[in-house]
Every structure is written in C-alpha cells, then in structure tokens.
Design a protein around this motif. Sequence first.
Motif, short mmCIF file in Angstrom:
data_model
loop_
_atom_site.label_atom_id
_atom_site.label_comp_id
_atom_site.label_asym_id
_atom_site.label_seq_id
_atom_site.Cartn_x
_atom_site.Cartn_y
_atom_site.Cartn_z
N SER A 119 47.95 41.13 33.03
CA SER A 119 48.18 41.87 34.27
C SER A 119 49.22 42.96 34.12
O SER A 119 49.22 43.94 34.87
CB SER A 119 48.62 40.90 35.38
N ALA A 120 50.12 42.79 33.14
CA ALA A 120 51.16 43.80 32.93
C ALA A 120 50.57 45.14 32.54
O ALA A 120 51.24 46.18 32.65
CB ALA A 120 52.14 43.33 31.85
N MET A 121 49.32 45.16 32.09
CA MET A 121 48.67 46.42 31.73
C MET A 121 47.92 47.04 32.91
O MET A 121 47.52 48.20 32.84
CB MET A 121 47.69 46.21 30.58
N ASP A 165 55.68 35.55 30.51
CA ASP A 165 54.89 36.00 31.65
C ASP A 165 55.13 37.49 31.85
O ASP A 165 56.19 37.90 32.33
CB ASP A 165 55.30 35.22 32.90
N GLY A 166 54.14 38.31 31.47
CA GLY A 166 54.28 39.75 31.59
C GLY A 166 54.33 40.24 33.02
O GLY A 166 54.65 41.41 33.26
N ARG A 167 54.03 39.36 33.99
CA ARG A 167 54.11 39.74 35.41
C ARG A 167 55.55 39.71 35.92
O ARG A 167 55.84 40.22 37.00
CB ARG A 167 53.25 38.78 36.24
N GLN A 168 56.45 39.12 35.13
CA GLN A 168 57.87 39.05 35.49
C GLN A 168 58.55 40.34 35.02
O GLN A 168 58.53 40.67 33.85
CB GLN A 168 58.52 37.86 34.80
N THR A 220 51.71 37.51 28.61
CA THR A 220 50.52 36.86 29.14
C THR A 220 50.60 36.78 30.66
O THR A 220 51.51 37.33 31.28
CB THR A 220 50.40 35.43 28.57
N ASP A 221 49.65 36.06 31.24
CA ASP A 221 49.65 35.83 32.69
C ASP A 221 50.08 34.41 33.02
O ASP A 221 49.75 33.87 34.09
CB ASP A 221 48.26 36.10 33.27
#
Length: 292
Positions: free
Chosen positions: A36-38, A265-268, A206-207
């Motif tokens: 999701s970070a992308m 967690d790439g969403r952080q 990652t997610d």
Amino acid sequence: MQVESEVMLKAHTLIEALPYIRRFNGAKIVVKYGGSAMLDEDLKYNVIKDVALLKLIGMKPIIVHGGGKEISKWVTLLGKEPKFVNGLRVTDEDTIEVAEMVLNKVNKSLVAMMEKQGIKAVGLSGRDGGMLRVEKKYSDGKDIGFVGQVKEVQADLLENLMEDDYVPVIAPIGLGDEFEAYNINADDAACAIAKGIHAEKLVFLTDIEGVYVDPNDKETLISEMDLPTAKKFIENGVVGGGMIPKLTNCIEAVESGVGRVHILDGRQKHCLLLEFFTEKGIGTAIVKEPLF
C-alpha cells in the motif's frame, strides 16, 4: 511550557538515534518497497524521505520496488485476465512486455521523487549491465512463462553507483541465458541483491505490522526473532500464506550474511526511521543468533 517540552522531546529523539546513526554509518541497506505504501502518494513521499535521510546520515541505501497491482491493471486494460499460480504471476510474452513497461514507469517516478529530496538517484532494471541473471522458475513443476529465479547478481555496478554517491532504484526484471526479459518476484530480487552486496540490513515494506505468535492478537507481535524460531514458525504452521515465502527469504538472507532483516508495515509513516533509530522499533527483525 508545552513548546519547551516539544523541543526537549525532539532533542531526546535525536540523542536516542545517535548510537544507531554511528553504528550504521556506511552500512549498505536494501529496501524492498511495495504494498500500500506504493499506492498512497502521502505514504510514498514519506518512504522516499526516510530513504533520503538514511542516505544523508551516511548509509548506502538501495531501493528494490514492485508494481504488481499496476501491472494487473494494465494487463486487464489490454483485455487479458491476470493469472497467478501459487502467488506467482503467469507471465506470457504480452505480459512480460506490460510488466517491463509498467515497472519502468514506476522506477522513474521513484527516481524523480528521490531527486526532489536533493539525493542523486539512478533507475535500473535488473537487465542493465546483466545485474540480475536468472533461470526459468517453475511453480510446483508448472511452466508459468517468463518468470525468473535469480541465479547470479553482478554487484559491481551497484557498488560503483553507491561509491559515486547514487541511490540505485531497481526494477525486478532479470536477464535470461538468451538475453530475454524475465519477471522476478520483488521480494526474491531484493533478497538476492542484499546477499550479493553483503548488506547490513534488508527491509521488506509490507501491509502487515510484522510476525505474530497469534495473528489474531496484536499484543503478540515479535520484535526480534532468531533463525531457529523463524524456521519453527514455518515448520509448525504458525505463519501461513504470503508470510511463508517472505519469512523464507528472511532466513536465506541472514544465513547468507545479511546482518538483520526487517519486516515492517509500510502503511506506518516513517516506519524506516522508527525501526532503525528507536530502542523499541515497530516491526519484526530477523537475526542470526538466539537472543538468550
């Protein structure tokens, strides 16, 4: 008083980070960038800012990026249905052309973001300079087309770029024996590159928050995990699905000499900085030796 306390908090944060900055000065860091970070522009810029800061304080980062969702979108727009076998994309001649086109687009956009932060960056495909040489990969004996398994990493190009103060940004396309293009799973590409350059750290964005003893209990997140424990988690079925190949890559990387492998967690926001420069960290780090 509130302003003063905020200033002191910033000072404390910098002091806490100092020993980590000193320890990892000059260290080679591979960041696998995906999930999701992308897809979220705000998250994307935060990741790039984190990598830029790592570079500015003396580390040598490399970005290896995916682009799976974007590839599926364009394959669908061309009237084809994306197909997967055991999580691997079935890649025929048309699909490999789409994959290379999309990954090149993603690659150059990340390079532009890095340059915007005042950092010299260069975008590469694994085909450039024969950097990622691959052999055909099968899934449980099934032919899934132009999907490659990295068999050799030509690290000289990457070493030279880092020595010249560039951040390499790498698209996971490899070169076959007949010089044809092969799609590579981005996690596999990042793992191979980390091993090839003897990286101090390999990071998977990652997610998920990391590895849990019980995925249904957020309180069971494991901050550090040694190799014997990681292997037991796979053998005993504690982890499953997409976490199995990711954890397998972590184990292989550490066994091949990579210092530590992080699942974050790439969403952080600013997950890289929180993991690298704070005592507690936020994800799961895979290390070689038992902790106690």
